[in-house]
Scaffold this active site. Structure first.
Site, PDB file in Angstrom:
ATOM      1  CG  ASP A 132      45.478  73.932 -34.499  1.00 49.79           C
ATOM      2  OD1 ASP A 132      45.167  74.977 -35.110  1.00 49.79           O
ATOM      3  OD2 ASP A 132      44.806  72.891 -34.580  1.00 49.79           O
ATOM      4  CG  ASP A 304      45.086  69.201 -28.227  1.00 52.96           C
ATOM      5  OD1 ASP A 304      46.314  69.012 -28.279  1.00 52.96           O
ATOM      6  OD2 ASP A 304      44.340  69.005 -29.207  1.00 52.96           O
ATOM      7  CB  CYS A 342      30.705  61.490 -11.956  1.00 57.42           C
ATOM      8  SG  CYS A 342      30.876  62.949 -13.004  1.00 57.42           S
ATOM      9  CB  CYS A 344      29.334  65.948 -14.279  1.00 54.91           C
ATOM     10  SG  CYS A 344      28.276  64.665 -14.983  1.00 54.91           S
ATOM     11  CB  CYS A 347      26.712  62.001 -12.593  1.00 52.60           C
ATOM     12  SG  CYS A 347      27.586  61.086 -13.885  1.00 52.60           S
ATOM     13  CG  HIS A 373      29.923  61.993 -17.692  1.00 49.27           C
ATOM     14  ND1 HIS A 373      29.939  61.874 -16.324  1.00 49.27           N
ATOM     15  CD2 HIS A 373      30.773  61.051 -18.162  1.00 49.27           C
ATOM     16  CE1 HIS A 373      30.756  60.893 -15.978  1.00 49.27           C
ATOM     17  NE2 HIS A 373      31.276  60.370 -17.073  1.00 49.27           N
TER      18      HIS A 373
END
Lengths: 413, 413
Positions: A132, A304, A342, A344, A347, A373
């Site tokens: 930014d 974002d 999930c 990930c 998980c 996660h």
């Protein structure tokens, strides 16, 4: 000049360990074949692969790799996405991250970052970075600030020292950070704001955008930011003026500054289609699923937000069945994964009971597993969304997810 | 009854991703071939492979895998080695970790751990775990405590609730935790202590040790703890009484409680050789390199300490050239790795300048990368030490490392 093979290798490296759809990979390979000859380091390419209503499925190509859109960019304020390692970011499939110019300028400072290889070398991240301009933070975080036509004087909240950032400085700083995509220096006004104030701010933002364009760094893409508060006439004026200057992509700023959701969504649906079809469209600072679903429907490509990382550190997790507070007593003896749907690391390896214990004990591993996660969930949500657009079923995708994350009170009739 | 192939597979799994020496692997395979037929789940085997003076190079075999000794056990107080994931622990080659009975008993509590698969299932760690008995913490951390011949009544520092732990309770709790190696419940006295107090404490510790032996959990190894303060006659008495009861291994407790280094080293050299040659010898709570070098020389095999993890979180890192404070201004622009001789994830991927910035900014990644480095450094130090013993050059190894970590002021003559 990057060769086709360099790009192809980078593409494969990007996919190693990630779980992105085969769709993405196939498209990328086709795209690289197509673009390889005309692809020059520092330029940015944007190819729309599929549309579904105003929603678009596209690929941004940069010298450091490609970004499948719609895309969510994790926020790495101080040269680190909080609680994550750079390898973990790669593993969850993050193709681009965001760095905060204002924060990095103050700490560790430009001298350090320039000597340690720019932001990429400093943090050892070889994929694209968007920075930014620092505008938003100068206005929202500084203890003291004085606006002049050339920029803003402000005091560092760290040590009280005086600094000045305007469009020229913002471009200079982003050049040293060496991001792949830079943003123009804008004034982001608070909510509510009078029409008069908002208009003056649009005029200033346009002047600054012109200056930024003038100081654009070679080999760095530059996106123009549109302001105008909640006033449609000003949004239109700002859009026209920013488009007139001409940028590599366009961003809508000044939303999610305290306004009601209805007003935000109206601006999203109004401003999105005003942006040129053939350039990336970035809705700044938005990470709420309901807002993002509306925004993708309105034709936005990039997002974002600190939502996934910040919520994770405070124990709020995003799942296929909505928000979950890991603190809940009912998880105390729960052997199951946080989200059975999930894939990930968290998980796949740890139970709700363990996650609850770690969080209650304020363990660092709690922050890590929760962040892992949430960021995976965001990346996975966008992977599924991209596929839905490709397959012409974005409406069904939105209809499925909207009620899961809609917090608007339901009015019974 | 574990089959040879089960054990071999576990051994290979343990080595995947670690950088342990080929020496270790070869020895393990030979050992498994040798022991596989007589190896029963829950028993513990101890095989000395090489000696060099009193220093020993051995392998402890348990149903959950093997432990190459001399070994350093990272401390996982609350079911997590602070800042590390369980996969990262495996990757740096940790073969066993320590869990704190006192802390886990209070939080999350036995009900949670028993329902979530014991400590191994709870934290998803499939390699061996040693649990302390809680004795040390009951005495050092509790707000209020009352000693009776049956144990200690104390108040939880978390919520002020009243609890009672004695030898029977300590064995019961460790049974529920399901550790591979349990420790007897002892009284660890402060420094300095009178001979009279130390003697009474030895008598109590022996009584409690007998009770622990009586309540030993099936399939769980139990180590006896020797006390006696800084008094050699009491150390001898305690050792004789604990050996008389008979345990799977022997630990020396009550050192590093505030005494001068010289006194500690004297007790280490005195007490070590009194322990039986054919059983593992564990020096509790010691993690200083100088102390550990002396202790290995005196015949000790196992160590644990919060030093690497706690120091990491406070910015002190251990390197091949001594202690380093990552805060130092001279690292600000330093592109090099923390320790050019280190092969850890941190040293392979990040610069001193970046580590300094992360630490100054209190980022979670600072705690992670620092901890990863320190624990790897400890594991690597022990790998090199094991190889030195195998090759009959422990003296040279000690002579190399002693001055690197000796803080004793040098007296010029």
């Amino acid at each position: 000049m990057s060769s086709f093979f360099d790009l192809l290798e980078k593409s494969f490296l990007n996919y190693r360990g990630s779980t992105q759809s085969l769709y993405d990979l196939t498209y990328n390979m086709r795209l690289f074949k197509h673009n390889s000859d005309s692809f020059v380091k520092g330029t940015m390419d944007f190819n729309i692969i599929a549309t579904d209503g105003n929603a678009r499925r596209a690929i941004i190509s940069t010298a450091r790799g490609i970004i499948n859109t719609p895309s969510f960019m994790p926020v790495g304020t101080l040269g680190t996405v909080k609680a994550m390692s750079q390898d973990e970011l790669r593993d969850i499939g993050a193709e681009i991250i965001l760095g905060n110019t204002y924060h990095l300028y103050l700490r560790p400072g430009l001298d350090v970052i320039s000597q340690l290889g720019g932001l990429h070398g400093f943090m050892n991240w070889d994929r694209p970075i968007l920075t930014d301009s620092g505008g938003f933070q100068v206005f929202s975080l500084s203890a003291f600030r004085k606006i002049t036509p050339d920029g803003v004087q402000f005091k560092s909240p760290i040590d009280g020292s005086l600094h000045f950032i305007g469009p020229a400085e913002a471009m200079h700083i982003q050049g040293i950070l060496g991001s792949d995509i830079a943003m123009t220096f804008d004034e982001c006004i608070p909510y509510p704001a009078t029409h008069d104030y908002a208009e003056k701010s649009v005029i200033l933002t346009t002047e600054w955008a012109k200056k930024c364009r003038e100081f654009q760094n070679p080999g760095q893409a530059l996106f123009g930011i549109i302001q105008g508060g909640m006033y449609k006439d000003l949004r239109k004026k700002s859009t026209e003026e920013i488009l007139e200057i001409g940028f590599d992509g366009y961003a809508v700023g000044g939303v999610s500054v305290g306004e009601p959701k209805e007003e935000m969504h109206e601006i999203i649906y109004f401003n999105g289609p005003l942006l040129p079809f053939e350039k990336p469209r970035y809705l700044m600072g938005i990470g709420d699923f309901v807002d993002m679903l509306n925004a993708v429907e309105a034709g936005f490509d990039m997002f974002d937000c600190i939502m996934p990382t910040s919520n994770a550190r405070h124990g709020t997790l995003f799942t296929s069945f909505g928000r979950v507070s890991i603190k809940k007593t009912e998880f105390k003896y729960d052997k199951g994964p946080l989200d059975p749907e999930c894939g990930c690391y968290t998980c796949r390896n740890y139970s709700r009971g363990y996650l609850r214990h770690l969080f209650q004990s304020r363990e660092i591993l709690a922050m890590r597993l929760n962040t892992m996660h949430n960021l995976y969930f965001y990346q996975d949500f966008f992977r599924k969304m991209r596929q839905a657009i490709e397959e012409g079923r974005f409406k069904a995708f939105k209809d499925h997810w909207y009620p899961v994350y809609d917090r608007t009170p339901v009015t019974e009739e």
